[in-house]
Write a protein that holds these residues in place. Structure first.
Motif, PDB file in Angstrom:
ATOM      1  N   ARG A  29       0.849  -1.190   0.000  1.00  0.00           N
ATOM      2  CA  ARG A  29       0.000   0.000   0.000  1.00  0.00           C
ATOM      3  C   ARG A  29       0.883   1.238   0.000  1.00  0.00           C
ATOM      4  N   MET A  30       0.338   2.287  -0.545  1.00  0.00           N
ATOM      5  CA  MET A  30       1.095   3.526  -0.598  1.00  0.00           C
ATOM      6  C   MET A  30       1.358   4.035   0.804  1.00  0.00           C
ATOM      7  N   PRO A  31       2.524   4.594   1.050  1.00  0.00           N
ATOM      8  CA  PRO A  31       2.780   5.200   2.345  1.00  0.00           C
ATOM      9  C   PRO A  31       1.815   6.357   2.568  1.00  0.00           C
ATOM     10  N   PRO A  32       1.492   6.661   3.813  1.00  0.00           N
ATOM     11  CA  PRO A  32       0.546   7.750   4.063  1.00  0.00           C
ATOM     12  C   PRO A  32       1.024   9.045   3.421  1.00  0.00           C
ATOM     13  N   SER A  33       0.104   9.696   2.761  1.00  0.00           N
ATOM     14  CA  SER A  33       0.461  10.922   2.045  1.00  0.00           C
ATOM     15  C   SER A  33       0.768  12.027   3.045  1.00  0.00           C
ATOM     16  N   LYS A 526      10.666  12.035 -11.469  1.00  0.00           N
ATOM     17  CA  LYS A 526      11.747  12.996 -11.559  1.00  0.00           C
ATOM     18  C   LYS A 526      12.781  12.820 -10.470  1.00  0.00           C
ATOM     19  N   ASN A 527      12.372  12.397  -9.284  1.00  0.00           N
ATOM     20  CA  ASN A 527      13.312  12.293  -8.178  1.00  0.00           C
ATOM     21  C   ASN A 527      12.925  11.119  -7.287  1.00  0.00           C
ATOM     22  N   GLU A 532       9.278   6.915  -4.272  1.00  0.00           N
ATOM     23  CA  GLU A 532       8.713   6.458  -3.002  1.00  0.00           C
ATOM     24  C   GLU A 532       7.217   6.720  -2.950  1.00  0.00           C
ATOM     25  N   ARG A 533       6.775   7.831  -3.522  1.00  0.00           N
ATOM     26  CA  ARG A 533       5.344   8.131  -3.510  1.00  0.00           C
ATOM     27  C   ARG A 533       4.570   7.246  -4.475  1.00  0.00           C
ATOM     28  N   THR A 534       5.154   6.988  -5.634  1.00  0.00           N
ATOM     29  CA  THR A 534       4.437   6.229  -6.653  1.00  0.00           C
ATOM     30  C   THR A 534       4.499   4.728  -6.406  1.00  0.00           C
ATOM     31  N   LEU A 535       5.682   4.208  -6.058  1.00  0.00           N
ATOM     32  CA  LEU A 535       5.877   2.768  -5.953  1.00  0.00           C
ATOM     33  C   LEU A 535       6.050   2.286  -4.518  1.00  0.00           C
ATOM     34  N   GLY A 536       6.401   3.196  -3.619  1.00  0.00           N
ATOM     35  CA  GLY A 536       6.644   2.769  -2.252  1.00  0.00           C
ATOM     36  C   GLY A 536       7.842   1.855  -2.128  1.00  0.00           C
ATOM     37  N   MET A 537       8.842   2.046  -2.961  1.00  0.00           N
ATOM     38  CA  MET A 537      10.014   1.177  -2.990  1.00  0.00           C
ATOM     39  C   MET A 537      11.267   1.992  -2.674  1.00  0.00           C
TER      40      MET A 537
END
Length: 801
Positions: A29-33, A526-527, A532-537
């Protein structure tokens, strides 16, 4: 932008991705925004600051050039005072209930300012038919003492000024000439050349008075002060020398117009009453003579009380009849003598005696005055609507319909007065019939006395009205008082400097909006934060952008030669980045050993082969025996990075044409061996997933500490997915600013289906504008000798643009 993508993720929820171990498929799951920070917004603006600056400069430049060409407008104002409503409407000294006239008399009088009739008076008084063609030249600077005949023909002319003057026609023919002190005589106009006028030709034209009146009416506006009878009148134009003159003349014409209207009504009333008075005097004298003669012959001196009461009743009805006749005459005169119903006609109708008692007529007058006020507000000023505007035309249609309704109401009022007059006449006839029932001489003398008294009362009433009309006509004075004359002209709107500043600010806002909109549309990674936001990896390495890649590679993007950065200066930022990647890969294997690493990317040209080469070089430099395998059997390129031949290679081993020792190129670098791809096969995916490949991997594991397998992109073909199924971990290589988020997700999903352990992501080609921390390397650890040469300048300029 992060906040927009976070909102999208919150709507989508979770997506399948590669598991972190091989025990089975997992989901992440995505990390909390996190909350959007001001620094994130500033980073977006900094990355695209050129667009912001470009739009700001473009809009400011457009404002500058448009401001240079714009014609300035000037504004002047004066204040007038309009007398009380009774003085305005009740010019005939007849009692009128002001509350019954449900219109605003001050506003209706002010509406006269916007009429064409008053504008034409201003045009003729100031000779505004002569107009200069160049709006930047003021008329007073060229022409003085202008006089234009009302029937002067329209045409274009030029005044050539030198030692003398020449008047030229539209065909450049000389019409007249003379010295600078001589008056200029043209067809229907005359003027003098202004002192100090510049030499050259000055174009002007004579236009129709109606055209000049149109821009006078359009420039006039007014405002009635709250709870007062003071009206502020304004005029806007492009000639500051004419603006206050036009405004003052408009106020003067308004004073004259009100007095002339009142005097015209008084004159008409006096003439009508005078005619009726002469007729009543003659009838009274004749009837008085008949009564006196009858009394002398019959020796009768008195009448009975009953007869005198009937006579008094008839006299009262006759007075009512005269009043109704006067009312009908005034109403009929206003209704029939007006070619068109304007504000002046409405004022006269409202002033007619007892008009306020007719609710229908009062409503129609009020409605038309409101429509005239709305139309004036639409076309007033330099920014007002034109006559052909649909909104103005719709209002004109309503006014025309109001004219028709008002005429109908006036005719109905006239018919009502006529019916009232007939009813009174019938009552008088009935009372006269009663007198005839009295016997003999008493009845006859009563009839004569009645007629004499009626004629006497009529004469006295008309005489009073006549004297009143004469007094009114002699004492009429303007009821509009000019409190303050026209103020000096002031330029309205913004000047050139303000326009440029405002344009720059507007362009800045547009640029910021465009930047954030483009950022919203830009779905590329881009960075590290985007990964981390898109893939959480985790991000294993950030490889900075290096312009030398372009010089170290050739061919199309898909056929580029992998660049070996580890052989450059040790302080090269790219080399430092690959050392950091080596360290991170080493720590990935701390929890679970990682020997076989597959490197792939979502699409071609993202730097996976270069990353595989340099990672293998760094691992070998760390003392680990490393094998670099070119598993891209479709577009192999690792052999070119080391200047070797392509065959024999991996394909030859898998199909049995060569053994492992024949195909592996030993010691291409210290502790580094290379297994090239070999000939391109027709079935690369089947070869990578074959038992021969599994057997080869088993043998290689016994010989090497690390095996780096370079594979094709994941999305176009399945080779990387097949090879990753047998690997210990996979590393996904992405290019900053080019790899789309959707492609990255699909890559992770595709590798997750074969339960591949994804060690992390390497972001390639990171620019300084996406990661400011790399400026540290260039400042603290410069590699080589930094000299300000043409090549350095060219590189900086290319990176800037």
């Amino acid at each position: 932008m992060p906040c927009l993508v976070d909102a999208l993720w919150s709507a989508i929820g979770s997506v399948p991705v590669n598991p972190s171990d091989a025990s089975g498929p997992q989901r992440f799951r995505m990390p909390p925004s996190r909350e959007i920070h001001l620094s994130d917004l500033l980073a977006v603006v900094v990355r695209r600051w050129k667009l912001v600056a470009l739009l700001a400069l473009l809009v400011a430049g457009g404002a500058y050039f448009s401001g240079r060409q714009a014609i300035p407008h000037y504004h002047s104002r004066l204040t007038v005072q309009i007398s009380s409503p009774k003085q305005v409407f009740a010019r005939n000294h007849v009692d009128i209930d002001e509350l019954a006239l449900r219109t605003d008399p001050i506003r209706s009088e002010a509406l006269v300012l916007t009429t064409q009739d008053l504008a034409l008076r201003v045009v003729h008084a100031l000779n505004l038919q002569l107009e200069v063609d160049d709006p930047t030249i003021f008329r007073r600077d060229v022409f003085v003492d202008v006089q234009v005949d009302s029937i002067a023909p329209m045409g274009s002319y030029e005044l050539a000024v030198g030692e003398g003057w020449q008047l030229l026609g539209s065909a450049r023919e000389v019409i007249a000439s003379g010295g600078l002190e001589d008056p200029v005589l043209g067809p229907g106009f005359v003027f003098r050349v202004a002192p100090g006028v510049s030499e050259g030709r000055h174009a002007f034209r004579i236009m129709r008075p109606e055209w000049a009146a149109a821009w006078v009416s359009a420039g006039v506006s007014y405002r009635v002060r709250e709870a007062t009878n003071a009206v502020d009148i304004s005029f806007t134009g492009i000639d500051p020398t004419l603006v206050p003159r036009v405004l003052n003349q408009a106020a003067i014409e308004l004073r004259r117009d009100g007095a002339e209207r009142a005097r015209e009504r008084a004159t008409r009333k006096r003439q009508y009453v005078q005619e009726q008075l002469a007729r009543a005097d003659a009838d009274f004298q004749q009837k008085l003579s008949e009564l006196q003669l009858f009394k002398e012959r019959n020796l009768i001196t008195d009448l009975s009380t009953e007869e005198r009461s009937i006579i008094e009743a008839i006299r009262g009805l006759e007075l009512q009849k005269q009043e109704v006749m006067v009312q009908a005459s005034a109403l009929r005169d206003v209704a029939t003598n007006a070619d068109s119903i304007g504000v002046q006609v409405l004022n006269r109708l409202a002033a007619a005696q007892r008009t306020g008692d007719n609710t229908v007529l009062t409503y129609q007058i009020q409605r038309l005055l409101q429509l005239y006020d709305e139309r004036r507000a639409l076309i007033a000023g330099a920014l007002g609507l034109r006559e052909n505007n649909p909104q103005v035309q719709a209002l004109d249609q309503q006014i025309e319909a109001g004219h028709s309704s008002l005429r109908t109401a006036v005719q109905a009022a006239i018919h009502g007065l006529s019916a009232r007059q007939q009813t009174i006449a019938l009552e008088i006839a009935e009372l006269k019939g009663q007198l005839r029932t009295y016997p003999g001489k008493e009845s006859q003398i009563a009839q004569l006395e009645l007629e004499t008294n009626i004629l006497n009362d009529t004469y006295r009433y008309l005489l009073g009205q006549f004297e009143q009309a004469r007094m009114q006509e002699a004492t009429i004075s303007p009821y509009v008082t000019i409190l303050d004359g026209a103020s000096p002209p002031m330029q309205i709107g913004t000047n050139l400097r303000q326009k440029v500043i405002l344009g720059f600010l507007v362009g800045l806002l547009l640029g910021l909006g465009a930047v954030f909109f483009l950022e919203y549309l830009d779905q590329t990674i881009k960075n590290a934060a985007d990964i981390e936001r898109t893939l959480g990896m985790p991000v294993l390495g950030l490889i900075p952008y290096e312009p030398k890649i372009e010089r170290m590679t050739n061919g199309r993007r898909g056929d580029r030669v992998p660049a070996v950065f580890s052989e450059l200066d040790p302080h090269n930022p790219v080399a430092e980045a690959y050392r950091a990647l080596r360290t991170n890969v080493t720590f990935v294997g701390a929890e679970r050993p990682v020997q076989l690493l597959v490197l792939t990317s979502p699409g071609p040209g993202e730097g996976k082969s270069t990353t595989a080469t340099n990672l293998a070089m760094m691992l070998s430099q760390g003392g680990s025996r490393t094998l670099l395998v070119d598993g891209d059997l479709r577009r192999p390129g690792q052999h070119r990075a080391f200047g070797l031949v392509q065959q024999p290679g991996l394909t030859d081993i898998l199909i049995g044409n060569a053994d492992m020792r024949e195909a592996i190129r030993p010691q291409v670098a210290q502790n580094l061996d290379l297994l090239p791809a070999g000939p391109v096969p027709p079935n690369p995916a089947e070869l990578l997933g074959s038992e021969a490949m599994q057997h080869l991997i088993g043998e290689l594991r016994q010989e090497y500490t690390y095996i780096i397998l370079d594979t094709p992109p994941t999305l176009p073909v399945t080779d990387a997915t097949v090879a990753a199924a047998a690997a210990d971990a996979a590393i996904i290589v992405m290019r900053s600013g080019e790899t789309e988020e959707q492609a990255a997700r699909r890559t992770v999903e595709q590798l997750g289906r074969v339960r591949t352990r994804i060690a992390g992501v390497v972001l390639n080609g990171v620019s300084k504008r996406y990661n400011k921390h790399y400026s540290y390397y260039s400042r603290q650890y410069p590699y080589g000798r930094t000299r300000f040469r043409v090549g350095t300048l060219r590189s900086r300029l290319a990176n800037f643009l």
